[in-house]
Design an enzyme around this catalytic site. Structure first.
Site, PDB file in Angstrom:
ATOM      1  N   TYR A  64       0.858  -1.185   0.000  1.00 23.09           N
ATOM      2  CA  TYR A  64       0.000   0.000   0.000  1.00 23.09           C
ATOM      3  C   TYR A  64       0.895   1.237   0.000  1.00 23.09           C
ATOM      4  O   TYR A  64       1.901   1.283   0.709  1.00 23.09           O
ATOM      5  CB  TYR A  64      -0.895   0.036   1.242  1.00 23.09           C
ATOM      6  CG  TYR A  64      -2.018  -0.975   1.246  1.00 23.09           C
ATOM      7  CD1 TYR A  64      -3.045  -0.898   0.319  1.00 23.09           C
ATOM      8  CD2 TYR A  64      -2.058  -1.997   2.193  1.00 23.09           C
ATOM      9  CE1 TYR A  64      -4.079  -1.817   0.324  1.00 23.09           C
ATOM     10  CE2 TYR A  64      -3.082  -2.916   2.207  1.00 23.09           C
ATOM     11  CZ  TYR A  64      -4.097  -2.831   1.275  1.00 23.09           C
ATOM     12  OH  TYR A  64      -5.104  -3.745   1.274  1.00 23.09           O
ATOM     13  N   HIS A  93      -0.722   4.887  -0.942  1.00 28.36           N
ATOM     14  CA  HIS A  93      -1.560   6.047  -0.604  1.00 28.36           C
ATOM     15  C   HIS A  93      -0.773   7.345  -0.804  1.00 28.36           C
ATOM     16  O   HIS A  93      -0.575   8.138   0.130  1.00 28.36           O
ATOM     17  CB  HIS A  93      -2.074   5.947   0.832  1.00 28.36           C
ATOM     18  CG  HIS A  93      -2.888   4.719   1.104  1.00 28.36           C
ATOM     19  ND1 HIS A  93      -4.137   4.509   0.550  1.00 28.36           N
ATOM     20  CD2 HIS A  93      -2.624   3.607   1.859  1.00 28.36           C
ATOM     21  CE1 HIS A  93      -4.610   3.338   0.950  1.00 28.36           C
ATOM     22  NE2 HIS A  93      -3.716   2.776   1.741  1.00 28.36           N
ATOM     23  N   GLU A  95      -3.566  -0.395  -3.581  1.00 23.66           N
ATOM     24  CA  GLU A  95      -4.866   0.271  -3.577  1.00 23.66           C
ATOM     25  C   GLU A  95      -5.331   0.749  -4.940  1.00 23.66           C
ATOM     26  O   GLU A  95      -6.487   1.175  -5.074  1.00 23.66           O
ATOM     27  CB  GLU A  95      -4.873   1.443  -2.579  1.00 23.66           C
ATOM     28  CG  GLU A  95      -4.075   2.660  -3.004  1.00 23.66           C
ATOM     29  CD  GLU A  95      -2.604   2.600  -2.617  1.00 23.66           C
ATOM     30  OE1 GLU A  95      -1.914   3.617  -2.772  1.00 23.66           O
ATOM     31  OE2 GLU A  95      -2.156   1.519  -2.159  1.00 23.66           O
ATOM     32  N   ASP A 155      -6.345   7.258   5.314  1.00 23.45           N
ATOM     33  CA  ASP A 155      -5.177   6.889   4.522  1.00 23.45           C
ATOM     34  C   ASP A 155      -5.049   7.751   3.274  1.00 23.45           C
ATOM     35  O   ASP A 155      -3.948   7.946   2.751  1.00 23.45           O
ATOM     36  CB  ASP A 155      -5.251   5.415   4.094  1.00 23.45           C
ATOM     37  CG  ASP A 155      -4.695   4.481   5.153  1.00 23.45           C
ATOM     38  OD1 ASP A 155      -3.856   4.930   5.948  1.00 23.45           O
ATOM     39  OD2 ASP A 155      -5.097   3.306   5.183  1.00 23.45           O
TER      40      ASP A 155
END
Length: 372
Positions: free
Chosen positions: A94, A96, A118, A270
């Site tokens: 991940y 972000h 993501e 996030d």
């Protein structure tokens, strides 16, 4: 390929990027798997669980970062980890990036290739590597929100399900996607009076058809949102724009219209959060107060249930990890346009348009990045 998995270093993060099951699959595919000693302990996996399937335990994170061609993690690399990324190395985790310009700059400077869980997509337009954690976070949101509502924590002192003669808590969920649906189901199961807000009429029809009677739905106009937020004991932010910063849907001025001690749970933190007053917190110090409203904004909520989260995430990421290792990232992304959507950074260039718009950085087409 050498696949490495270091221990997560973000505060109170107990998940691990590779499960023993995934490590065993990679070994069977002919790859070498390096696991930092103790990396799986927080999720209930011992080093012996990894060695039993053929993985190699190494003493330090430095060895993992130095030797591995592909790093598989859970959370975005922290500043100290980003310094260990090398040119040409593949990072699969991940990221972000949209609300995090500092991390973006460091990844661009590293020369590494970074694929973000993501933003990987599927044929149905979903986000298959985000969905498991969205499910976990959605189910956790009413649970942690109920705790935040307790008077000892600064909340209104309202019980989610009420008792005979006393009405239940009013819960508003902003966003009817994966997070919002799971949050609404759990909150309703706790006995709360739940309303889900969304701007997609087809989605609202779906929720009404499937869950009609379990919770209510409403169109997320500015007026409806303001009215329902003012009446709520708890507001759960569950809005996602893939890869982009979350929109600010509740302003600071609106906090004055809310009930004193009401709870905000921002699952979108996030991606920057969907409340103007949101700021990321940790499991160690999860809540804070602004204008009498209690905010729960933990940036890695699923880390609280590390074993469930790790296994769920591992089930989802393993096929993609194997494709990247078996074929190399260029061939794997060239063959799978959905995996290509996950490419965020390559060789000093940003390759995700939503992140580029959010941070005002020029973007190299991911298709061109694959071609080299």
């Amino acid at each position: 390929m050498k696949i490495g998995c270091p221990t997560e270093v973000k505060p109170q993060e107990f998940r691990v990027g590779i499960t023993p099951n995934a490590a065993g699959e990679a070994v069977r595919h002919g790859h070498e798997v390096l696991i930092q000693a103790g990396a799986g302990h927080g999720a209930g996996f011992d080093d012996a669980d990894y060695t039993a399937v053929g993985a190699r335990i190494v003493a330090t994170a430095e060895v993992v970062w130095a030797e591995a061609e592909m790093i598989v993690k859970v959370k975005e690399p922290q500043p100290g980890e980003r310094k260990q990324l090398s040119e040409g190395q593949l990072l699969f985790t991940y990221l972000h990036l949209a609300p995090d310009p500092e991390q973006t700059r460091d990844l661009l400077a590293s020369g590494a290739t970074c694929i973000a869980y993501e933003t990987v997509t599927d044929r149905a337009g979903g986000l298959p590597l985000l969905a498991p954690m969205s499910e976990v976070a959605g189910r956790l949101a009413p649970q942690v929100g109920a705790w935040t509502l307790q008077k000892a924590n600064g909340g209104r002192g309202v019980l989610m399900g009420g008792v005979p003669g006393v009405g239940p808590a009013r819960v508003v969920v902003i966003g009817g996607g994966v997070v919002g649906t799971h949050a609404a189901r759990i909150a309703a199961g706790m006995g709360a009076d739940v309303t889900v807000l969304d701007r997609s009429l087809p989605r609202l029809r779906y929720l009404d058809d499937v869950f009609g009677g379990t919770f209510k739905t409403s169109y997320a106009s500015a007026g409806n949102t303001a009215e329902l937020v003012a009446e709520a004991d708890m507001v759960i932010g569950a809005v996602l724009i893939p890869g982009a910063a979350a929109p600010k849907l509740v302003t600071r001025a609106q906090l004055s219209t809310m009930k004193p001690g009401a709870a905000i749970v921002d699952v979108a933190i996030d991606q920057g959060g969907c409340f103007e007053t949101s700021k990321a917190t940790t499991h160690q110090d999860p809540i804070y107060e602004v204008d009498g409203i209690m905010h729960y904004c933990v940036a890695n909520m699923p880390g609280a249930v590390a074993r469930t989260s790790t296994i769920a995430l591992g089930n989802a990421t393993m096929p993609f990890m194997l494709a990247l290792a078996d074929k190399g990232w260029r061939a794997a992304c060239a063959e799978d346009p959905h995996l290509l959507e996950g490419l965020n950074v390559h060789a000093g260039k940003l390759t995700n348009y939503a992140v580029g718009r959010a941070l005002e950085i020029d973007v190299l087409s991911p298709q061109l990045a694959v071609k080299g």
